[in-house]
Motif scaffolding. Structure first.
Motif, mmCIF file in Angstrom:
data_model
loop_
_atom_site.group_PDB
_atom_site.id
_atom_site.type_symbol
_atom_site.label_atom_id
_atom_site.label_comp_id
_atom_site.label_asym_id
_atom_site.label_seq_id
_atom_site.Cartn_x
_atom_site.Cartn_y
_atom_site.Cartn_z
ATOM 1 N N MET A 131 85.089 1.755 55.492
ATOM 2 C CA MET A 131 84.099 2.704 56.057
ATOM 3 C C MET A 131 84.845 3.862 56.848
ATOM 4 S SD MET A 131 80.701 0.472 57.385
ATOM 5 C CE MET A 131 81.731 -1.057 57.630
ATOM 6 N N SER A 132 84.410 5.130 56.817
ATOM 7 C CA SER A 132 85.199 6.246 57.683
ATOM 8 C C SER A 132 84.143 6.648 58.614
ATOM 9 C CB SER A 132 85.542 7.066 56.892
ATOM 10 O OG SER A 132 84.440 7.734 56.122
ATOM 11 N N PHE A 133 84.247 6.731 59.883
ATOM 12 C CA PHE A 133 83.361 6.957 60.952
ATOM 13 C C PHE A 133 83.815 8.516 61.630
ATOM 14 C CE2 PHE A 133 83.237 2.596 60.857
ATOM 15 C CZ PHE A 133 81.914 2.240 60.749
ATOM 16 N N SER A 134 82.966 9.256 61.924
ATOM 17 C CA SER A 134 83.137 10.632 62.450
ATOM 18 C C SER A 134 83.748 10.046 64.232
ATOM 19 C CB SER A 134 81.957 11.537 62.946
ATOM 20 O OG SER A 134 82.139 12.343 63.742
ATOM 21 N N LEU A 135 84.868 10.540 64.422
ATOM 22 C CA LEU A 135 85.258 10.237 65.734
ATOM 23 C C LEU A 135 84.729 10.741 66.806
ATOM 24 C CD1 LEU A 135 87.671 9.220 67.719
ATOM 25 C CD2 LEU A 135 88.808 11.738 67.516
ATOM 26 N N LYS A 136 83.791 12.059 66.669
ATOM 27 C CA LYS A 136 82.822 12.574 67.530
ATOM 28 C C LYS A 136 81.775 11.775 67.843
ATOM 29 C CE LYS A 136 80.268 16.757 68.501
ATOM 30 N NZ LYS A 136 80.030 18.251 67.888
ATOM 31 N N GLN A 137 81.359 10.926 66.746
ATOM 32 C CA GLN A 137 79.897 10.325 66.878
ATOM 33 C C GLN A 137 80.249 8.641 67.263
ATOM 34 O OE1 GLN A 137 78.156 12.276 63.020
ATOM 35 N NE2 GLN A 137 77.016 10.478 63.547
ATOM 36 N N LEU A 138 81.466 8.272 67.004
ATOM 37 C CA LEU A 138 81.900 6.927 67.314
ATOM 38 C C LEU A 138 82.424 6.678 68.772
ATOM 39 C CD1 LEU A 138 81.518 3.906 66.297
ATOM 40 C CD2 LEU A 138 83.928 4.266 65.407
ATOM 41 N N SER A 139 83.170 7.503 69.220
ATOM 42 C CA SER A 139 83.959 7.752 70.395
ATOM 43 C C SER A 139 82.849 7.315 71.645
ATOM 44 C CB SER A 139 84.915 8.651 70.665
ATOM 45 O OG SER A 139 84.206 9.944 70.730
ATOM 46 N N PRO A 140 81.909 7.881 71.464
ATOM 47 C CA PRO A 140 80.936 7.668 72.955
ATOM 48 C C PRO A 140 80.568 6.398 72.933
ATOM 49 C CG PRO A 140 80.375 9.960 71.876
ATOM 50 C CD PRO A 140 81.265 8.938 70.890
ATOM 51 N N LEU A 141 80.302 5.619 71.956
ATOM 52 C CA LEU A 141 79.827 4.340 71.869
ATOM 53 C C LEU A 141 80.852 3.160 72.203
ATOM 54 C CD1 LEU A 141 77.841 4.287 68.658
ATOM 55 C CD2 LEU A 141 76.890 5.028 70.832
ATOM 56 N N ILE A 142 82.209 3.608 72.032
ATOM 57 C CA ILE A 142 83.146 2.664 72.160
ATOM 58 C C ILE A 142 84.149 3.200 73.357
ATOM 59 C CG2 ILE A 142 83.089 1.770 69.966
ATOM 60 C CD1 ILE A 142 85.739 3.434 69.286
ATOM 61 N N GLY A 143 84.041 4.318 74.136
ATOM 62 C CA GLY A 143 85.180 4.291 75.129
ATOM 63 C C GLY A 143 86.465 5.204 74.491
ATOM 64 N N ASP A 144 87.497 4.399 74.552
ATOM 65 C CA ASP A 144 88.607 4.879 74.081
ATOM 66 C C ASP A 144 89.132 4.508 72.821
ATOM 67 O OD1 ASP A 144 91.343 5.603 73.969
ATOM 68 O OD2 ASP A 144 91.967 3.972 74.914
ATOM 69 N N PRO A 145 89.037 5.417 71.800
ATOM 70 C CA PRO A 145 89.268 4.924 70.396
ATOM 71 C C PRO A 145 90.542 4.373 70.094
ATOM 72 C CG PRO A 145 88.157 6.977 70.354
ATOM 73 C CD PRO A 145 88.576 6.617 71.788
ATOM 74 N N ALA A 146 91.674 4.746 70.765
ATOM 75 C CA ALA A 146 92.889 4.480 70.546
ATOM 76 C C ALA A 146 93.044 2.820 70.909
ATOM 77 C CB ALA A 146 93.800 5.133 71.488
ATOM 78 N N SER A 147 92.145 2.324 71.577
ATOM 79 C CA SER A 147 92.180 0.916 72.114
ATOM 80 C C SER A 147 91.790 0.101 71.026
ATOM 81 C CB SER A 147 91.332 0.498 72.980
ATOM 82 O OG SER A 147 90.002 0.667 72.793
ATOM 83 N N VAL A 148 91.315 0.498 69.748
ATOM 84 C CA VAL A 148 90.847 -0.566 68.677
ATOM 85 C C VAL A 148 91.691 -0.481 67.475
ATOM 86 C CG1 VAL A 148 88.334 -0.136 69.601
ATOM 87 C CG2 VAL A 148 89.341 1.221 67.731
ATOM 88 N N LEU A 149 92.899 0.895 67.540
ATOM 89 C CA LEU A 149 93.475 1.002 66.287
ATOM 90 C C LEU A 149 94.252 0.014 66.146
ATOM 91 C CD1 LEU A 149 93.893 4.976 66.571
ATOM 92 C CD2 LEU A 149 92.411 3.505 65.396
ATOM 93 N N MET A 150 94.683 -0.779 64.868
ATOM 94 C CA MET A 150 95.509 -1.574 64.507
ATOM 95 C C MET A 150 95.332 -2.983 65.178
ATOM 96 S SD MET A 150 97.020 -0.691 61.935
ATOM 97 C CE MET A 150 98.619 -1.555 61.767
ATOM 98 N N ARG A 151 94.092 -3.212 65.672
ATOM 99 C CA ARG A 151 93.902 -4.425 66.521
ATOM 100 C C ARG A 151 93.038 -5.357 65.491
ATOM 101 N NH1 ARG A 151 89.420 -3.961 70.994
ATOM 102 N NH2 ARG A 151 88.298 -4.700 69.359
ATOM 103 N N PRO A 152 93.527 -6.562 65.381
ATOM 104 C CA PRO A 152 92.903 -7.576 64.160
ATOM 105 C C PRO A 152 91.526 -7.881 64.649
ATOM 106 C CG PRO A 152 95.257 -8.113 64.826
ATOM 107 C CD PRO A 152 94.789 -7.055 65.942
#
Length: 334
Positions: A131-152
């Motif tokens: 799945m691909s998600f719009s960063l603009k739409q997903l980031s308000p729901l998860i706070g810091d998007p960078a924190s989820v990258l490459m995290r198992p």
């Protein structure tokens, strides 16, 4: 390749429908350049079978693929989407942001679409949900998007398991859904993704209230529809397939003022009605159609059908035959 344009754009790509000499190039152009914006190099004879759907702010791809080297170069980057890679079978290795992580064996990964990356699909190929998600739409729901990258991310339990089950179920029946239903489904997918990644407190409260219960019920309904509401599919079977208790499954349906058995009965009746109205089944007996739709008792089928449609199975069949005859007569006058 088949496609549908409606409330969302969708297509199916299968290499079985493409000459062998063209498979790599078509897969590269249609999927690699259109969907994920990546380059694809086969590491084995190219075999792909996938369904792709594009919604506002959300892209979904499910299916299977043979062994490929999948890489994104700087020249292909054209968005800041976040991309979720989840495998149902098989393994691959993701190289991104200076790290190397396996995908598969109960693990998924999120990567950034605005950075280069490499994915090596292992021998034997994979079955996947991407799945691909719009960063603009997903980031308000998860706070810091960078924190989820490459995290198992574990895929065999919790919100991630529910997300993958829901996406697969709704994707299978997607072309039958209304624009309003797809809009609602996209909202649920964002909610479940946020919960799986670690939603902000406010987003988690909203998601649990509007997303989890509805998503579970929608996935169960889609599963039943896919199996034609067959009489042999019990509450225990449904519960086991969705990793829930049979009591919880029944309560989900009760929350909508119905029951699991009533919903399954409606699906069997819908299937029978569809076949009776299809001229290609005109040579089959009503008993045969009732049996295929999941009814073992013809008297019960006739009673249930009449209550549902205020007409007998014979009435529906006769109306179908008459409409075809009328259309043929009209064509003869032209």
């Amino acid at each position: 390749m088949t496609s549908t344009m409606g409330p969302s754009a969708s297509f199916r790509l299968t290499t079985d429908m493409v000459p062998e000499r063209d498979r790599v190039e078509i897969t590269r152009e249609v999927y690699g350049r259109t969907v994920l914006k990546v380059d694809l190099d086969p590491l084995a004879p190219a075999e792909v079978d996938m369904r792709v759907r594009a919604l506002p702010g959300l892209g979904i791809a499910t299916g299977s693929s043979s062994e490929f080297r999948v890489h994104r170069s700087t020249s292909l980057i054209d968005s800041d989407d976040l991309i979720l890679l989840a495998l149902l079978d098989g393994t691959s290795v993701m190289k991104h942001r200076g790290r190397e992580e396996p995908v598969g064996n109960g693990r998924a990964l999120m990567m950034s679409g605005e950075e280069v990356g490499l994915n090596l699909i292992g021998p034997g190929g994979i079955r996947f949900v991407n799945m691909s998600f719009s960063l603009k739409q997903l980031s308000p729901l998860i706070g810091d998007p960078a924190s989820v990258l490459m995290r198992p991310l574990q895929t065999d339990a919790g919100a991630m398991r529910l997300l993958l089950d829901y996406v697969q179920s709704i994707h299978e029946v997607g072309d039958t859904l209304t624009p309003e239903t797809w809009h609602l489904a996209a909202t649920h997918i964002f909610d479940l993704t946020a919960l799986a990644l670690g939603a902000t407190r406010d987003a988690a409260e909203i998601a649990r209230g509007r997303g989890v219960r509805v998503a579970r019920l929608r996935a169960i309904k889609a599963d039943i529809i896919a199996h034609g509401g067959h009489v042999d599919l019990s509450a225990e079977d449904v519960a086991t397939r969705h990793r829930l208790s049979s009591r919880y499954v029944r309560k989900l349906f009760e929350s909508e003022g119905t029951s699991l058995s009533d919903f399954m009965l409606r699906q069997r009746l819908v299937r029978a009605h569809r076949m009776l109205g299809d001229i290609s089944h005109a040579g089959r007996s009503i008993t045969d159609i009732a049996y295929e739709a999941g009814f073992n008792d013809l008297s019960y089928f006739n009673r249930a059908f009449r209550r549902r449609y205020d007409a007998t199975p014979s009435d529906v069949r006769a109306a179908s035959v008459k409409s075809v005859g009328t259309a043929t007569d009209e064509e003869g006058k032209l």
